[in-house]
Structure formats: C-alpha cells, structure tokens
Design a protein around this motif. Structure first.
Motif, short mmCIF file in Angstrom:
data_model
loop_
_atom_site.label_atom_id
_atom_site.label_comp_id
_atom_site.label_asym_id
_atom_site.label_seq_id
_atom_site.Cartn_x
_atom_site.Cartn_y
_atom_site.Cartn_z
N LYS A 42 0.88 -1.26 -0.01
CA LYS A 42 -0.01 0.04 0.06
C LYS A 42 0.90 1.32 -0.05
CE LYS A 42 -3.91 -2.22 2.37
NZ LYS A 42 -4.73 -2.44 1.33
N TRP A 43 0.27 2.21 -0.80
CA TRP A 43 1.24 3.53 -1.02
C TRP A 43 0.09 4.76 -1.00
CZ3 TRP A 43 6.41 3.33 -1.72
CH2 TRP A 43 7.02 2.20 -1.83
N VAL A 44 0.44 5.76 -0.28
CA VAL A 44 -0.17 6.98 -0.10
C VAL A 44 0.64 8.45 -0.26
CG1 VAL A 44 -1.76 8.21 1.67
CG2 VAL A 44 -1.87 5.89 1.57
N GLY A 45 0.12 9.21 -0.86
CA GLY A 45 1.13 10.40 -0.89
C GLY A 45 0.28 11.44 -1.81
N PRO A 46 0.94 12.54 -1.69
CA PRO A 46 0.48 13.77 -2.40
C PRO A 46 1.01 14.02 -3.82
CG PRO A 46 2.25 14.42 -1.07
CD PRO A 46 1.97 12.84 -0.72
N GLY A 47 0.39 14.52 -4.54
CA GLY A 47 0.85 14.84 -5.84
C GLY A 47 0.41 16.38 -6.41
N GLU A 48 1.20 16.82 -7.19
CA GLU A 48 1.01 18.15 -7.86
C GLU A 48 1.11 18.43 -9.34
OE1 GLU A 48 1.95 22.75 -7.01
OE2 GLU A 48 2.90 21.18 -5.76
N ILE A 49 0.12 18.96 -10.11
CA ILE A 49 0.35 19.29 -11.34
C ILE A 49 1.30 20.46 -11.66
CG2 ILE A 49 -0.77 20.23 -13.50
CD1 ILE A 49 -3.27 18.53 -12.46
N THR A 60 -4.28 13.88 -3.87
CA THR A 60 -3.70 12.74 -2.87
C THR A 60 -4.08 11.50 -3.37
OG1 THR A 60 -3.78 14.23 -0.94
CG2 THR A 60 -3.75 11.75 -0.49
N CYS A 61 -3.19 10.47 -3.46
CA CYS A 61 -3.53 9.10 -4.02
C CYS A 61 -3.37 8.07 -3.05
CB CYS A 61 -2.83 8.98 -5.34
SG CYS A 61 -3.14 10.01 -6.67
N THR A 62 -4.01 6.86 -3.36
CA THR A 62 -3.73 5.86 -2.49
C THR A 62 -3.85 4.55 -3.43
OG1 THR A 62 -5.11 6.62 -0.45
CG2 THR A 62 -4.88 4.24 -0.46
N PHE A 63 -2.83 3.46 -3.42
CA PHE A 63 -2.65 2.67 -4.25
C PHE A 63 -2.32 1.33 -3.60
CE2 PHE A 63 -1.20 6.19 -6.98
CZ PHE A 63 -2.34 6.25 -7.93
N THR A 64 -2.76 0.40 -4.22
CA THR A 64 -2.32 -1.23 -3.91
C THR A 64 -1.63 -1.64 -4.78
OG1 THR A 64 -4.01 -1.23 -1.96
CG2 THR A 64 -2.82 -3.20 -2.81
N GLY A 65 -0.32 -1.84 -4.68
CA GLY A 65 0.34 -2.94 -5.78
C GLY A 65 0.39 -4.29 -5.59
N LEU A 76 -1.52 -1.88 -10.30
CA LEU A 76 -1.82 -0.70 -9.35
C LEU A 76 -3.05 -0.55 -9.24
CD1 LEU A 76 0.13 0.39 -7.43
CD2 LEU A 76 0.34 2.42 -9.12
N ASP A 77 -3.81 -0.56 -8.13
CA ASP A 77 -5.24 -0.26 -8.27
C ASP A 77 -5.46 0.78 -6.95
OD1 ASP A 77 -7.88 -0.54 -8.89
OD2 ASP A 77 -8.40 -2.20 -7.53
N GLY A 78 -6.20 1.82 -7.07
CA GLY A 78 -6.53 2.75 -6.00
C GLY A 78 -7.45 3.78 -6.65
#
Length: 184
Positions: A42-49, A60-65, A76-78
């Motif tokens: 599991k991964w979580v974190g911010p992003g920016e354009i 902000t994204c949350t993914f499960t690899g 990769l799903d989330g």
C-alpha cells in the motif's frame, strides 16, 4: 473545473504513476521482478500538477500494488482525490514476449485512459515507461530511493521538448518489508 482535472488530466498523471511502478525488459528478468516486488503493498501520498493550465492543483492518491503469480508484471489499483472529487485508478502492465511490457491505464486509449506502449527497468530502483493516447506522447519515471518511498514524474512531449507535468511523492503505509509481502 476540478472535475475536468479529475476526468482528464489527473488520470494521465495517475496512469503514469501507476505505470511508473511497472518494469519493462524481458532480458533482465530478475531485475524486473525485484522492481515489481518493491512496489507491492500500500502506497499513499500527495501529488501536484506542475505545468500547464492546471498548474498548482494538488491531489492525494492511495494505491495497492500487486504482482501476478505466473507472469512478470504488476497491477496498481486505487484512487486519487482532488478536493471532494475522487477518481478510481487502475493500471496493469505485463511482459508480452518480444514486444516487451505493454499495458493500460483506465481502460487504455480505447477507453478513458492511456496505453503503456514501451518501458525499461533501469535498475531495481528505477523504471521508465512510454505512454500514448492519440496525439499525446509521454514518459513516466518512477524512482524508489529507499524501501519506504517512491517518486513519480510524468512528462509529456511538447514540440521537440519533454516537459514535466505531474509529480508525486508516495510513502509505503503497510509497514511490510520490501519483497516480504504475501501474494494476492
């Protein structure tokens, strides 16, 4: 306005981040497998354009690899969130013989997403993928500087120049050591 980002620009960025987490050369099978295993969990974190019309938009994204048992690749799903808007995100990449790694993000270009058309696992800590949708060509790069973090950069080709468009900084939140996660 924010829903436009979620439905068009953000999926591009996320596709690339998801794709970034996927390796790409058959000849370096062990290296590829090590990279894929390092993004399981599991991964979580911010992003920016960081460029273009929506520059400065944060999400902000949350993914499960996860990795398939019998193939070399990854899913990769989330989801990612911009304000009150949430968009489901799914990317899948797998080795396709001599064609290398191929995949799709959000249904590929025949759906609402992007095609993963090529890629290369540079080493066990870095992968670079080429993405495409109609006239849009781009590159996604994922670096795993340590076992607990991942940096994803998505760039697009404008004229003859490659311009960074999206940046993400993900942190591992499952607490499991890299390579020690149970298969799904």
């Amino acid at each position: 306005m924010k829903s436009v980002i979620v439905s068009s620009v953000l999926p591009l960025a996320l596709a690339m981040s998801a794709t970034a987490m996927l390796p790409a050369t058959a000849s370096a099978g062990e290296r590829d497998k090590q990279f894929f295993q390092s993004v399981e969990g599991k991964w979580v974190g911010p992003g920016e354009i960081v460029a273009g019309k929506y520059k400065g938009t944060k999400f902000t994204c949350t993914f499960t690899g996860s990795t398939p048992e019998l193939k070399v690749g990854m899913t990769l799903d989330g989801s990612c969130r911009v304000g009150v808007f949430t968009q489901q995100m799914t990317a899948t990449v797998e080795h396709k013989g001599r064609g290398g790694y191929k995949g799709s993000f959000m249904g590929g270009s025949s759906g609402n997403g992007l095609d993963i058309v090529a890629g290369n696992v540079v080493d066990t800590r870095k992968v670079v993928f080429a993405i495409n949708r109609n006239q849009l060509n781009g590159v996604m790069q994922a670096r795993i500087p340590d076992d607990q973090s991942m940096v994803v950069t998505v760039s697009v080709k404008v004229d003859k120049q490659v311009v960074p468009v999206i940046g993400m900084n993900l942190k591992r939140v499952d607490g499991a050591p890299v390579g020690k996660l149970a298969k799904n």
